[in-house]
Scaffold this active site. Structure first.
Site, PDB file in Angstrom:
ATOM      1  N   GLN A 120       1.060 -22.747  64.647  1.00 10.06           N
ATOM      2  CA  GLN A 120      -0.197 -22.017  64.811  1.00 10.06           C
ATOM      3  C   GLN A 120      -1.375 -22.949  64.577  1.00 10.06           C
ATOM      4  OE1 GLN A 120      -0.522 -18.521  62.379  1.00 10.06           O
ATOM      5  NE2 GLN A 120      -2.651 -18.118  62.914  1.00 10.06           N
ATOM      6  N   CYS A 168      -1.565 -14.860  64.204  1.00 10.55           N
ATOM      7  CA  CYS A 168      -0.169 -14.865  63.743  1.00 10.55           C
ATOM      8  C   CYS A 168       0.594 -13.686  64.330  1.00 10.55           C
ATOM      9  CB  CYS A 168      -0.099 -14.860  62.221  1.00 10.55           C
ATOM     10  SG  CYS A 168      -0.775 -13.379  61.429  1.00 10.55           S
ATOM     11  N   ASN A 213       8.375 -17.058  59.347  1.00  9.88           N
ATOM     12  CA  ASN A 213       6.922 -17.148  59.221  1.00  9.88           C
ATOM     13  C   ASN A 213       6.403 -17.968  60.398  1.00  9.88           C
ATOM     14  OD1 ASN A 213       4.270 -17.687  58.549  1.00  9.88           O
ATOM     15  ND2 ASN A 213       4.704 -18.460  56.498  1.00  9.88           N
ATOM     16  N   HIS A 219       0.338 -10.432  56.574  1.00  7.88           N
ATOM     17  CA  HIS A 219       0.758 -11.461  57.519  1.00  7.88           C
ATOM     18  C   HIS A 219       1.881 -10.907  58.399  1.00  7.88           C
ATOM     19  CE1 HIS A 219       1.018 -15.539  58.958  1.00  7.88           C
ATOM     20  NE2 HIS A 219       2.245 -15.735  58.510  1.00  7.88           N
ATOM     21  N   TRP A 267       3.900 -19.586  60.816  1.00  7.22           N
ATOM     22  CA  TRP A 267       3.241 -20.834  60.431  1.00  7.22           C
ATOM     23  C   TRP A 267       4.212 -22.009  60.499  1.00  7.22           C
ATOM     24  CZ3 TRP A 267       0.011 -19.498  55.415  1.00  7.22           C
ATOM     25  CH2 TRP A 267      -1.071 -18.683  55.775  1.00  7.22           C
TER      26      TRP A 267
END
Length: 520
Positions: A98, A105, A292, A268, A294
């Site tokens: 990202q 997200c 995740n 998130h 990220w």
């Protein structure tokens, strides 16, 4: 002006807007533009999403981005050694990172759901991936700086054309970029979705179901995890073996996207990438695998990468464990339901909900409009106008012998989507929408105000200001009336009303007549 109501079943056909014949977004013809660029020996530049600040849009004030420093570059200019590739060794959920300038997200977690694969079974099938990301694209064969992707938007499949000019700062791609320096499908997919939504800034902030629906055109169901049924893991296990996309959202933290002590990031979006069952000390343990977007920051509790509980399972089960700082981790279903607020499952058809393999859910869809002054009656609190709302009749037949019957098990899912018609996603206002379901007795005319004065709904979906609201119900065989509405009267907006049922159903819009008949 299009007709106020239109029926469409979930079937694959060759009509414009079907999966096999998507519409060109903004009336752009990919093949024509590709041919023109090749014949002129020029790289395509998209004037509908130009390489300038208008396509980036207005980012939040706290985002430190110098627009004057942005340079739009093609992948060939960004690869120092070798040449760019659309994909490198296929498509993986670990391909991308990202960007630090954009809070999308929710979109990236949805991409993870789209392309997730499981080592033991097919967690996603390639036909859905190829529907969104056409495979016949490269930087070598017929390369002209033009690419295309497909999304489902409010009942129609569209294909979106983009050039490969990417916004960079100091030589680096600003937004989503690949972990492999010469791979560019993630950045181009994000650019295509940004174009659909109006700009990159229009991707900032959102909910996973929105993108999950745009990737499938199927059905979305949400499970509030502190109210989840005891058999939730079984549902997830069956979903993982079907054509499904799954994601989850964490609880809001003290500050935006703050990392909690257990490694979970507050407020998130995450991807659910797998489920498995292991034996630990002679006891079965149901696990959920979460990613995740990220690509880092992982759960550090029981069954995490470094958890000693992995030493209590067999060598065969231990292969599920991966000690990698890639943002993906395992946790028990109990910890999953405690640390995440909601689970979203999106699929082409919810057959996996039924334990009987011979049971197939049926689905139908209607397109409609609320029009101020005529068909926008508001909620039932508006007694004088509620009856003016669009009305849909549903007849539910007896359950087939192929389907299991569990006492009070949900047999109907109703989805109401409000159609966003503005060019920019963030400027589109979500109205408060919901629907009521009434039991009726075979009437064919639209019901008047008198009918609703005494009639109480047998089911309803409370109002919410989301793009889509859905609800599961148990409805016994019979005749029903569904009334979708906005909370307040006098609002003009388009909507898509869909039903999914494990019964044979008959679903139709009730046409208005000059004389409104009451319930006999």
């Amino acid at each position: 002006m299009p007709p106020p109501h239109k029926r469409h079943d979930y079937t694959t056909d060759h009509d414009v807007g079907s999966p096999s014949n998507p519409m060109g977004f903004l009336d752009q013809d990919y093949q024509k533009l590709l041919h023109e660029s090749l014949s002129r020996n020029e790289l395509f530049v998209d004037d509908m999403f130009p390489p300038n600040s208008s396509s980036i849009g207005t980012l939040d004030k706290e985002v430190d981005l110098d627009y004057k420093n942005i340079k739009w570059k093609r992948p060939s200019e960004l690869v120092s050694n070798g040449k760019p590739f659309f994909t490198v060794d296929g498509i993986s959920r670990f391909d991308y990172k990202q960007g630090s300038k954009l809070g999308d997200c929710w979109f990236l977690a949805s991409i993870g759901a789209l392309i997730s694969t499981d080592e033991k079974r097919s967690f996603m099938t390639k036909d859905i991936i190829n529907q969104v990301i056409p495979a016949d694209q490269s930087f070598s064969n017929n390369y002209a700086g033009i690419f295309h992707f497909r999304f489902w938007r409010f009942g129609k499949w569209i294909y979106v054309v983009v050039d490969d000019l990417l916004p960079t700062a100091d030589g680096d791609v600003i937004f989503v970029h690949s972990r492999t320096s010469n791979e560019f499908w993630p950045a181009l997919l994000e650019k295509a979705y940004a174009k659909v939504c109006g700009s990159y800034a229009d991707l900032h902030g959102g909910f996973m179901p929105e993108a999950l629906m745009d990737f499938t055109g199927g059905v979305h169901m949400e499970f509030v995890l502190n109210e989840a049924p005891a058999y939730l893991w079984d549902i997830m296990d069956r979903a993982a073996k079907s054509q499904t996309l799954m994601g989850c959202a964490s609880y809001q933290g003290e500050s935006l996207e703050a990392v909690l002590s257990n490694g979970i990031i507050g407020d998130h979006a995450y991807t659910v990438t797998g489920v498995c069952k292991v034996m630990s000390k002679g006891n079965p343990v149901n696990l959920v695998r979460v990613l995740n977007p990220w690509g880092h920051s992982e759960w550090n509790g029981d069954w995490s990468d470094e958890s000693s509980l992995w030493d209590t399972v067999s060598e065969e089960d231990r292969k599920w464990r991966e000690k990698l700082d890639n943002g993906e981790f395992w946790m028990s279903i109990n910890n999953f339901t405690k640390n995440f607020e909601s689970l979203d499952i999106c699929c082409l058809c919810p057959d996996f909900l039924d334990r009987s393999p011979g049971c197939h859910w049926k689905s139908q869809r209607n397109f409609g409009k609320w029009i101020a002054g005529t068909t926008a009656g508001g909620s039932m609190d508006n007694k004088e106008t509620f009856w003016k709302n669009p009305q849909f009749r549903v007849r539910i037949e007896e359950l087939s012998e192929d389907c299991t019957h569990e006492e009070d098990a949900e047999n109907m899912l109703v989805s109401l989507i409000q159609n966003h018609e503005k060019r920019h996603r963030r400027s589109q206002k979500n109205y408060w929408i919901g629907f009521y379901i009434f039991k009726v007795r075979g009437e064919t005319a639209k019901f008047s105000a008198e009918f609703f004065k005494e009639k109480k709904p047998v089911a309803l979906k409370t109002f919410d200001n989301l793009r889509e609201v859905t609800e599961f119900f148990w409805l016994e065989p019979g005749e029903y009336l569904i009334v979708p509405c906005t909370k307040n009267p006098g609002i003009t907006a388009s909507f898509v009303l869909s039903i999914f049922s494990k019964h044979e159903t008959h679903f139709e819009y009730i046409e208005e007549t000059e004389e409104m008949e009451d319930d006999p």
